[in-house]
Design an enzyme around this catalytic site. Structure first.
Site, mmCIF file in Angstrom:
data_model
loop_
_atom_site.group_PDB
_atom_site.id
_atom_site.type_symbol
_atom_site.label_atom_id
_atom_site.label_comp_id
_atom_site.label_asym_id
_atom_site.label_seq_id
_atom_site.Cartn_x
_atom_site.Cartn_y
_atom_site.Cartn_z
ATOM 1 N N GLU A 1 0.835 -1.197 0.000
ATOM 2 C CA GLU A 1 0.000 0.000 0.000
ATOM 3 C C GLU A 1 0.876 1.255 0.000
ATOM 4 O OE1 GLU A 1 -3.631 1.663 2.888
ATOM 5 O OE2 GLU A 1 -2.274 0.071 3.562
ATOM 6 N N LYS B 1 -9.239 2.398 -2.167
ATOM 7 C CA LYS B 1 -9.486 1.689 -0.917
ATOM 8 C C LYS B 1 -10.904 1.998 -0.432
ATOM 9 C CE LYS B 1 -7.179 1.062 3.606
ATOM 10 N NZ LYS B 1 -5.965 1.438 4.370
ATOM 11 N N CYS C 1 -5.450 -3.295 2.375
ATOM 12 C CA CYS C 1 -5.207 -3.337 3.823
ATOM 13 C C CYS C 1 -6.483 -3.512 4.645
ATOM 14 C CB CYS C 1 -4.442 -2.094 4.248
ATOM 15 S SG CYS C 1 -3.618 -2.301 5.858
#
Length: 662
Positions: A49, A118, A179
């Site tokens: 990330e 995300k 994540c």
């Protein structure tokens, strides 16, 4: 070659060196790892990330200089991905409209990059991401109209931007988590998998805490199992700021509940984990598991399928790259480490014991009869019978163990059979079959010097007749001893040892029987028979239907006749569990048995396995009841249905082609 080769996709999870804010240095490290991964044959390369800028840039993320440099860096990385002929996925900030997004950037030969934002932005405990980043917008790419064009970032780089994107390459679809997405109650990857993605990549920057790594591994394995997919996880490592957090650098690759590869954490040097993902296995499990299809029908959203790949071709793997990069156990039914092996043995024994106990209780039966040869299978059946009787509070004398010496019985197996029964406190009987079989030979006009299948099967059927008739005498049932491997090969005499009232070993493969008997030997309650059990474990597998050799030793060894059981169990597992073709099974066998058997030997016994498996189906079509203990079972009632006259030509022809190619 295709992106997916022979059913396998080689992937790499990378942990590059990073320095927060030093985009040029980060880009150089990323490009170097792309080249290294390509040299290893990886076709999908995944990075952490925000690795282009560094995850820990904090308020610098809102600085135009950093964002402009990041956009320029993506163009450099894309050229490297194109030159190395890979699909690379890197983490970078992308500005769209008035918001900044934490994105996975997909790049390859195509000019337009793909940016997947995300979805879940953590803002609790040590995380403060909402200060800089917006959550993925609810508006989704329209997969039906195909009207969607690229969104242009404010620094001029073109992106196709959307949260509901699945990348489609020849032979595989790829979905995304970033994540925190994995930690959500319903990760975005769940929907991506339901939309068809077989591989999920996760670009992460999860810091390390006490106990977090073990939990994360479990989370990755569970998500790959629940979504029946592969999961490629790349986490930030050394070089990220240590102001408040420390990053250990995790590179983990999982497939359907199993961790295929994981790097060594806490390294100051860049790390790469590489593994071959079995796309065929994922596809087969999704097809076989009707619940997955039902769930996809009800819950899969409309995902945009971005056709990414590919005008360039791949070279064939050569040298070290030609070797399958995944661990393949030669004993797929047997766990590798002792702790898990003991857990597996305990579970199987409990299943067998509970099944037999329930059957005895249901029919109000207090007696059973079992033939004891001194071999592995009958020993396991007797031990399970003892545990079942103990569980029901029945007298062990109700177990009638019968040893039936014949023309091939050796002193070793006979004495082990007798010693075992005596030490366990069951009723022990000895009924030699020689005179009865010789009379039968005379009745049917068979020359006893002709030691053919009639010579052997007459003995097997005589033993079964004795067991059945004694069961009538004691008002009991006959306990079958044949195992799963024998059922697969048809290595049982029809209406002989093929028959019983309950086949307690029917779900246990031969390679596991040995471990179960050894496990019994280590249990305190069976200490009195420990030495006998260990000797039985070391005795060659044999039906003992042909006379012993001049030294009184076993002359008829099963594995000399039908082949090594470890090979047959391997073929059985991958044929039934995954429905693989012989060519796919052979590729796995080459990896698993590289130092044990030549390709010629593997293919010889593979051909024998398939020939016998098809030829002997009629025996499996009328099996007695028996407990299922694992994912592979041949019960005609619950697991395996096949015409008894099905043709093996397709499978044997494929094997013959491989033999000719050697």
């Amino acid at each position: 070659m295709n992106f997916v080769e022979n059913g396998f996709l080689r992937v790499a999870a990378c942990v590059p060196s990073v320095s927060p804010g030093d985009v040029e240095a980060n880009t150089a490290s990323i490009c170097e790892q792309i080249a290294q991964a390509a040299e290893k044959g990886a076709r999908l390369v995944v990075f952490p990330e925000l690795c282009v800028t560094g995850y820990t840039c904090a308020d610098l993320f809102h600085n135009d200089a950093l964002l402009a440099q990041a956009d320029k860096a993506l163009a450099v990385i894309q050229r490297q991905a194109e030159n190395c002929n890979v699909v690379a996925v890197v983490g970078a900030p992308v500005a769209v409209g008035s918001a900044l997004y934490n994105c996975a950037i997909v790049m390859s030969y195509d000019v337009v990059m793909l940016a997947i934002p995300k979805t879940y932005i953590p803002n609790y405990n040590e995380f403060y991401e909402k200060r800089w980043f917006a959550s993925a917008p609810d508006a989704a790419l329209d997969n039906k109209s195909k009207q969607v064009g690229p969104v242009v970032s404010r620094f001029g780089t073109d992106f196709l931007f959307g949260r509901n994107m699945v990348i489609e390459c020849p032979g595989v679809k790829i979905g995304f988590d970033i994540c925190e997405d994995l930690w959500a109650p319903i990760p975005p990857s769940t929907y991506a998998a339901l939309a068809g993605a077989q591989v999920i990549v996760n670009l992460s920057a999860s810091n390390d805490l006490i106990g977090k790594y073990a939990y994360l591994r479990s989370l990755i394995a569970q998500q790959s199992a629940r979504a029946i997919c592969a999961y490629v996880y790349a986490g930030a490592g050394y070089g990220e700021s240590s102001t408040d957090l420390v990053f250990d650098g995790k590179a983990i690759i999982a497939e359907n509940g199993t961790i295929l590869a994981a790097n060594q954490r806490w390294q100051s040097q860049p790390q790469i984990s590489v593994a071959d993902i079995d796309i065929d296995a994922i596809d087969r499990d999704r097809m076989h598991n009707t619940t997955f299809a039902d769930c996809a029908r009800r819950n899969a959203p409309d995902y945009y399928l971005a056709d990414l790949y590919y005008r360039k071709k791949f070279d064939d793997y050569e040298g070290d790259n030609a070797r399958l990069l995944r661990s393949v156990s030669p004993l797929p039914f047997v766990p590798r480490d002792q702790e898990h092996k003991n857990e597996r043995c305990s579970e199987i024994i409990n299943i067998q014991t509970a099944g037999l106990a329930r059957r005895l209780d249901a029919i109000r039966c207090k007696s059973l009869v079992v033939g004891i040869s001194g071999g592995l299978d009958s020993t396991l059946a007797l031990l399970v019978a003892v545990k079942a009787f103990d569980r029901l509070g029945l007298d062990r004398k109700g177990i009638v163990g019968i040893t039936m010496p014949g023309f091939g019985t050796t002193g070793r197996t006979h004495s082990n059979a007798v010693d075992l029964m005596d030490a366990l406190g069951v009723t022990s009987r000895e009924i030699p079959i020689g005179p009865a079989v010789e009379l039968h030979f005379a009745d049917i006009g068979h020359d006893p010097q002709v030691r053919d299948v009639t010579y052997e099967n007459c003995q097997a059927r005589e033993r079964t007749q004795i067991l059945m008739d004694v069961a009538n005498q004691v008002n009991g049932i006959v306990l079958g001893t044949g195992d799963l491997s024998e059922l697969a090969l048809g290595w049982a005499t029809y209406n002989g040892d093929h028959m019983s009232m309950y086949g307690v070993n029917a779900g246990v493969p031969k390679t596991l029987v040995r471990h179960l008997v050894r496990y019994f030997a280590e249990l305190p309650e069976f200490a009195s028979v420990r030495s006998t059990l260990l000797d039985i474990v070391d005795t060659p597998i044999s039906p003992e239907l042909l006379p012993a050799d001049s030294n009184g030793e076993i002359a008829q060894k099963t594995e000399d006749l039908v082949g090594p059981y470890e090979l047959h169990d391997f073929f059985l597992y991958y044929m039934l569990r995954y429905g693989f073709s012989p060519r796919h099974v052979f590729a796995l066998a080459q990896k698993a048995f590289d130092d044990l058997y030549s390709d010629e030997v593997v293919l010889r016994w593979m051909r024998e396995f398939y020939r016998r498996f098809f030829q002997q189906q009629f025996k499996r079509s009328c099996l007695p009841d028996g407990p299922k203990v694992g994912s592979v079972c041949l019960s005609p009632r619950g697991d395996w249905r096949m015409p008894s006259d099905a043709s093996a030509r397709l499978w044997l022809s494929e094997i013959d082609e491989m033999i000719q190619d050697l």
